[in-house]
Design a protein around this motif. Structure first.
Motif, short mmCIF file in Angstrom:
data_model
loop_
_atom_site.label_atom_id
_atom_site.label_comp_id
_atom_site.label_asym_id
_atom_site.label_seq_id
_atom_site.Cartn_x
_atom_site.Cartn_y
_atom_site.Cartn_z
N VAL A 84 39.67 41.24 46.52
CA VAL A 84 38.83 40.38 45.69
C VAL A 84 39.59 40.07 44.40
O VAL A 84 40.32 40.91 43.86
N GLN A 115 27.64 34.11 43.04
CA GLN A 115 26.94 35.33 42.68
C GLN A 115 25.44 35.15 42.92
O GLN A 115 24.91 34.05 42.86
N ARG A 125 32.48 34.96 43.63
CA ARG A 125 33.39 35.96 44.21
C ARG A 125 34.41 35.24 45.09
O ARG A 125 34.05 34.40 45.93
N GLY A 277 32.51 43.12 45.12
CA GLY A 277 32.95 41.98 44.30
C GLY A 277 31.79 41.11 43.86
O GLY A 277 32.00 40.04 43.29
#
Length: 335
Positions: A84, A115, A125, A277
């Motif tokens: 990530v 997100q 992410r 992440g």
């Protein structure tokens, strides 16, 4: 919108907290109607999770915001290796990643996932999946960013974090007079700060507000003695004193729920967030939960936290995990 704030900080490397607030407000107010805003809450959440996701670090004493160097870190997953993207983010970094992907279509997959929840002003992410770790190393070099691939960052961070017992041993308790400042007491029952002193006010965590600069100052008391303490750690010390467990864990779904009013200390919060992440998902405890926590209390649910890391986080806090099902319904409630 979610990338603009991180792009702005990444361009300058660091900025004053006041300039960060200004940039935050300007970007957000241009995108969302005033009627939909709870600006202080959105900003607090964004700051905490920009830090937890490894993008920025905040020094409130010096009132500075620093962007972390761009890095590719591995996730604690089974199957093909996944990394990530953390730290600074600029269009040029994204372009280099896409160029590498185009040249290695059979071996590299790059996924961009927004997100959860618009209340968090956070960048999406970016996860890179490859057939082996050599390709993760190659793509980090192609993008000109640091890579940490030997072990998942979440595991390293949890191990690196100080444990609460060691922290308590390091505290310097001294005889003090109570400060004549505005103050709030943390309650192990409600899991909140309030202006009302609890039954054991001589054994409390107290948050004081400096009347000159409005900065918060925290003392953990032991009768007439007190020690300066970090706010996040202080809450867990109070919970330890009262033998109060508050961390919920679903071992089958790998969900870790933490009361939003008792957030994980910095490195442990970053450990939990970098299991996926993603910033945690906000939910509320339903009346049927029956876990000794207040009904309707807000919790932050971290996803994809394996049992080994959930257990390590709990041990660092001297907490026993409360085993339960953590399923969030369409109304954002855990039944």
């Amino acid at each position: 919108m979610s990338e603009q704030l991180l792009y702005a900080i990444s361009t300058v490397g660091h900025m004053s907290l006041d300039n960060f607030y200004s940039a935050f407000n300007n970007i957000l107010l241009n995108k969302m109607p005033d009627t939909e805003l709870n600006l202080p809450e959105i900003r607090r959440s964004s700051i905490r999770f920009l830090d937890a996701l490894g993008h920025c670090e905040f020094n409130f004493e010096k009132r500075q915001v620093f962007v972390c160097p761009p890095a590719l870190v591995t996730l604690p997953v089974s199957g093909l290796p996944k990394g990530v993207l953390t730290g600074a983010r600029t269009p040029s970094i994204i372009k280099k990643l896409e160029e590498f992907k185009s040249s290695n279509k059979d071996t590299v997959i790059i996924s961009t996932v927004p997100q959860v929840g618009r209340q968090y002003f956070l960048p999406a992410r970016i996860v890179i999946e490859t057939i082996n770790y050599d390709y993760l190393d190659d793509i980090s070099k192609a993008a000109g960013i640091y890579s940490s691939l030997k072990e998942p960052a979440s595991w390293s961070l949890a191990n690196f974090s100080l444990g609460i017992e060691k922290l308590i041993e390091s505290l310097l308790f001294e005889i003090r007079n109570d400060l004549n400042w505005s103050k709030e007491y943390f309650s192990s029952e409600t899991l909140r700060f309030s202006r009302s002193a609890g039954k054991n006010s001589t054994n409390d965590l107290i948050s004081y507000t400096n009347p000159v600069n409005q900065q918060l100052y925290h003392l953990i008391w032991d009768v007439q003695k007190a020690a300066v303490i970090d706010r996040d750690w202080g809450r867990y010390i109070v919970l330890l004193r009262h033998k109060r467990n508050v961390l919920l864990y679903d071992e089958r779904r790998h969900n870790l729920a933490v009361p939003a009013t008792v957030p994980l200390p910095r490195f442990l919060g970053r450990s939990a967030a970098l299991c996926s992440g993603l910033a945690p998902e906000r939910a509320k405890l339903g009346s049927g939960t029956r876990l000794g926590l207040p009904t309707g209390h807000p919790v932050d649910v971290y996803h994809s936290v394996p049992p080994s890391i959930a257990g390590l986080i709990a041990r660092k806090l001297s907490q026993d995990l409360i085993r339960c099902n953590i399923v969030i319904d369409d109304n954002g409630v855990i039944a």
